[in-house]
Design a protein around this motif. Structure first.
Motif, PDB file in Angstrom:
ATOM      1  N   PRO A  27       0.740  -7.046 -19.331  1.00  0.00           N
ATOM      2  CA  PRO A  27      -0.513  -7.060 -18.697  1.00  0.00           C
ATOM      3  C   PRO A  27      -0.142  -7.845 -17.475  1.00  0.00           C
ATOM      4  N   GLY A  28       1.165  -8.717 -17.493  1.00  0.00           N
ATOM      5  CA  GLY A  28       1.303  -9.354 -16.209  1.00  0.00           C
ATOM      6  C   GLY A  28       2.244  -8.653 -14.969  1.00  0.00           C
ATOM      7  N   ILE A  29       2.401  -7.165 -15.423  1.00  0.00           N
ATOM      8  CA  ILE A  29       2.903  -6.416 -14.200  1.00  0.00           C
ATOM      9  C   ILE A  29       2.248  -5.328 -13.960  1.00  0.00           C
ATOM     10  N   VAL A  30       2.017  -5.144 -12.401  1.00  0.00           N
ATOM     11  CA  VAL A  30       1.463  -3.976 -12.119  1.00  0.00           C
ATOM     12  C   VAL A  30       2.616  -2.843 -11.895  1.00  0.00           C
ATOM     13  N   ARG A  31       2.331  -1.683 -12.137  1.00  0.00           N
ATOM     14  CA  ARG A  31       3.499  -0.636 -12.066  1.00  0.00           C
ATOM     15  C   ARG A  31       2.807   0.701 -11.284  1.00  0.00           C
ATOM     16  N   LYS A  32       3.578   1.375 -10.642  1.00  0.00           N
ATOM     17  CA  LYS A  32       3.076   2.611 -10.168  1.00  0.00           C
ATOM     18  C   LYS A  32       4.306   3.322  -9.239  1.00  0.00           C
ATOM     19  N   LYS A  33       4.366   4.665  -9.480  1.00  0.00           N
ATOM     20  CA  LYS A  33       5.183   5.634  -9.019  1.00  0.00           C
ATOM     21  C   LYS A  33       4.671   6.196  -7.671  1.00  0.00           C
ATOM     22  N   ILE A  85       7.422   1.083  -8.708  1.00  0.00           N
ATOM     23  CA  ILE A  85       7.305  -0.121  -8.214  1.00  0.00           C
ATOM     24  C   ILE A  85       6.581  -1.177  -9.171  1.00  0.00           C
ATOM     25  N   SER A  86       7.138  -2.085  -9.280  1.00  0.00           N
ATOM     26  CA  SER A  86       6.725  -3.159 -10.425  1.00  0.00           C
ATOM     27  C   SER A  86       6.647  -4.519  -9.742  1.00  0.00           C
ATOM     28  N   ILE A  87       5.180  -5.057  -9.769  1.00  0.00           N
ATOM     29  CA  ILE A  87       4.667  -6.366  -9.229  1.00  0.00           C
ATOM     30  C   ILE A  87       4.644  -7.194 -10.501  1.00  0.00           C
ATOM     31  N   VAL A  88       5.242  -8.395 -10.384  1.00  0.00           N
ATOM     32  CA  VAL A  88       5.155  -9.269 -11.488  1.00  0.00           C
ATOM     33  C   VAL A  88       4.135 -10.153 -11.004  1.00  0.00           C
ATOM     34  N   THR A  89       2.721 -10.315 -11.632  1.00  0.00           N
ATOM     35  CA  THR A  89       1.983 -11.153 -10.954  1.00  0.00           C
ATOM     36  C   THR A  89       1.621 -12.223 -11.926  1.00  0.00           C
ATOM     37  N   ALA A  90       2.138 -12.349 -12.892  1.00  0.00           N
ATOM     38  CA  ALA A  90       1.886 -13.404 -14.086  1.00  0.00           C
ATOM     39  C   ALA A  90       2.185 -14.909 -13.597  1.00  0.00           C
ATOM     40  N   GLN A  91       1.372 -15.622 -13.846  1.00  0.00           N
ATOM     41  CA  GLN A  91       1.822 -17.183 -13.410  1.00  0.00           C
ATOM     42  C   GLN A  91       2.676 -17.661 -14.352  1.00  0.00           C
ATOM     43  N   SER A 117       0.757  -1.394   0.014  1.00  0.00           N
ATOM     44  CA  SER A 117       0.232  -0.037   0.009  1.00  0.00           C
ATOM     45  C   SER A 117       0.882   1.124  -0.009  1.00  0.00           C
ATOM     46  N   GLY A 118       0.248   2.216  -0.376  1.00  0.00           N
ATOM     47  CA  GLY A 118       0.941   3.524  -0.351  1.00  0.00           C
ATOM     48  C   GLY A 118      -0.254   4.715  -0.506  1.00  0.00           C
ATOM     49  N   PRO A 119       0.223   6.070  -1.026  1.00  0.00           N
ATOM     50  CA  PRO A 119      -0.638   6.993  -1.249  1.00  0.00           C
ATOM     51  C   PRO A 119      -1.469   6.828  -2.513  1.00  0.00           C
ATOM     52  N   ASP A 120      -2.474   6.423  -2.477  1.00  0.00           N
ATOM     53  CA  ASP A 120      -3.712   6.180  -3.726  1.00  0.00           C
ATOM     54  C   ASP A 120      -3.024   4.947  -4.342  1.00  0.00           C
ATOM     55  N   PHE A 121      -2.604   3.920  -3.444  1.00  0.00           N
ATOM     56  CA  PHE A 121      -2.441   2.590  -4.153  1.00  0.00           C
ATOM     57  C   PHE A 121      -2.634   1.573  -2.914  1.00  0.00           C
ATOM     58  N   HIS A 122      -3.301   0.626  -3.716  1.00  0.00           N
ATOM     59  CA  HIS A 122      -3.288  -0.833  -2.922  1.00  0.00           C
ATOM     60  C   HIS A 122      -3.367  -2.196  -3.551  1.00  0.00           C
ATOM     61  N   TRP A 123      -2.514  -2.746  -3.235  1.00  0.00           N
ATOM     62  CA  TRP A 123      -2.369  -4.087  -4.062  1.00  0.00           C
ATOM     63  C   TRP A 123      -2.408  -5.408  -2.865  1.00  0.00           C
ATOM     64  N   GLN A 124      -2.969  -6.487  -3.197  1.00  0.00           N
ATOM     65  CA  GLN A 124      -2.892  -7.738  -2.307  1.00  0.00           C
ATOM     66  C   GLN A 124      -2.854  -8.997  -3.296  1.00  0.00           C
ATOM     67  N   GLY A 125      -1.974  -9.771  -3.230  1.00  0.00           N
ATOM     68  CA  GLY A 125      -2.128 -11.082  -3.760  1.00  0.00           C
ATOM     69  C   GLY A 125      -0.689 -11.552  -3.688  1.00  0.00           C
ATOM     70  N   ASP A 126      -0.400 -12.470  -4.834  1.00  0.00           N
ATOM     71  CA  ASP A 126       0.947 -13.492  -4.795  1.00  0.00           C
ATOM     72  C   ASP A 126       1.540 -12.734  -5.832  1.00  0.00           C
ATOM     73  N   ALA A 127       2.893 -12.361  -5.486  1.00  0.00           N
ATOM     74  CA  ALA A 127       3.665 -11.738  -6.477  1.00  0.00           C
ATOM     75  C   ALA A 127       4.836 -12.707  -6.544  1.00  0.00           C
ATOM     76  N   LEU A 128       5.239 -12.911  -7.797  1.00  0.00           N
ATOM     77  CA  LEU A 128       6.552 -13.653  -8.255  1.00  0.00           C
ATOM     78  C   LEU A 128       7.576 -12.908  -7.955  1.00  0.00           C
ATOM     79  N   VAL A 129       7.703 -11.566  -8.639  1.00  0.00           N
ATOM     80  CA  VAL A 129       8.810 -10.865  -8.489  1.00  0.00           C
ATOM     81  C   VAL A 129       8.145  -9.470  -7.879  1.00  0.00           C
ATOM     82  N   ILE A 130       9.026  -8.639  -7.036  1.00  0.00           N
ATOM     83  CA  ILE A 130       8.720  -7.259  -6.692  1.00  0.00           C
ATOM     84  C   ILE A 130       9.943  -6.526  -7.078  1.00  0.00           C
ATOM     85  N   GLY A 131       9.907  -5.413  -7.716  1.00  0.00           N
ATOM     86  CA  GLY A 131      11.103  -4.467  -7.945  1.00  0.00           C
ATOM     87  C   GLY A 131      10.628  -3.032  -7.585  1.00  0.00           C
TER      88      GLY A 131
END
Length: 299
Positions: free
Chosen positions: A246-252, A223-229, A183-197
């Motif tokens: 599409p398998g990566i969630v990105r946010k500044k 932040i980059s979250i690799v969620t792809a299986q 979580s962060g300002p105006d951001f929330h993600w929850q799940g299984d992450a294979l890679v977090i950068g």
């Protein structure tokens, strides 16, 4: 800069036998540059040499090594009063040299050393984790962290940065996602992450561009979250292109909070940190660093 101004080169012991570096130092000394060399042997040496640099009123401290060496010197510099803080120079002597490569520092010793001593100083950000740990380049979690920490030294020596990717392919059978909440300002993600950068810089693990649009002086972390299986196609995509995946969630974000029900390990510029909770924020303009004139990571 004045040639008589002292430059203290803090050299990782692994790079002490580099003949090209020795020749570059001798060339610049012959031109009148005042360069002192110190070689690290054990943990804490970097801090002790930096204390010496302050006493000697060195204008520039050059970190000669890989991402871990740069991290050690940058962390120590951040604790020094701004008015007394030397400028940071970087000499790439590690396996991957992810930070040095992405900011455009030459791989050849003489031009890299000239840049580290004479280059224009720019104010850059530093990232802080749980108030007392730092990274200048990137924090990585998940499968990518395990690959970086487990890659054999012999493979690193033989193949350099690509060794991390090859070792990753060899270890696909151990693939396991990390369950967490970010979580962060105006951001929330929850799940299984294979890679977090979490990037101040853009790449880690020997060239994987996990945060392709990161800038080191914008006061934000990418932040980059690799969620792809399907990790392999995602990794291949990250190596070959920077367009949307599409398998990566990105946010500044300026800050973020990571919470996990189990222990996770993050790699801070190659230095592991384990826990279940991480608070990460950015310190804008924390360091002065000599970088190439067209550095792609400067806003």
């Amino acid at each position: 800069m004045d040639k008589n101004s002292l430059t203290l080169l803090i050299l990782n012991g692994k790079g002490a036998g580099n003949e090209d570096l020795r020749a570059a130092i001798n060339t610049l000394r012959d031109e009148g540059f005042n360069i002192a060399v110190r070689v690290t042997w054990e943990k804490g040496d970097g801090q002790r040499y930096l204390d010496e640099a302050i006493t000697l009123e060195a204008e520039t401290v050059v970190a000669g090594g890989g991402d871990g060496t740069i991290n050690e010197i940058a962390t120590a510099l951040a604790a020094i009063e701004a008015s007394a803080r030397p400028v940071l120079g970087i000499l790439p002597l590690g396996t991957a040299n992810d930070f040095a490569t992405s900011v455009g520092i030459p791989a050849e010793m003489e031009p890299a050393l000239r840049l580290a001593i004479q280059g224009k100083a720019s104010m850059i950000d530093l990232a802080r984790v749980n108030q007392d740990r730092y990274f200048i380049n990137m924090a990585t979690g998940g499968f990518g962290t395990r690959i970086t920490t487990e890659t054999p030294e012999k493979l690193k020596s033989a193949l350099g940065g690509v060794s991390y990717f090859i070792h990753g392919l060899m270890r696909m059978d151990t693939l396991k996602a990390d369950s967490c909440e970010i979580s962060g300002p105006d951001f929330h993600w929850q799940g299984d992450a294979l890679v977090i950068g979490i990037g101040n810089g853009r790449q880690a693990g020997g060239g994987q561009r996990l945060c392709p649009s990161a800038l080191i002086n914008d006061g934000q972390l990418d932040i980059s979250i690799v969620t792809a299986q399907e990790l392999l196609p995602t990794l291949m995509h990250s190596l070959t292109g920077d367009d949307d995946n599409p398998g990566i969630v990105r946010k500044k974000l300026q800050s973020l909070h990571i919470l996990s029900p189990h222990e996770m390990t993050f790699n801070l510029d190659g230095e592991p940190l384990s826990g279940r909770e991480f608070h990460i924020d950015v310190l804008p303009g924390a360091l002065s660093c000599r970088l190439p004139p067209q550095c792609p990571l400067l806003a």
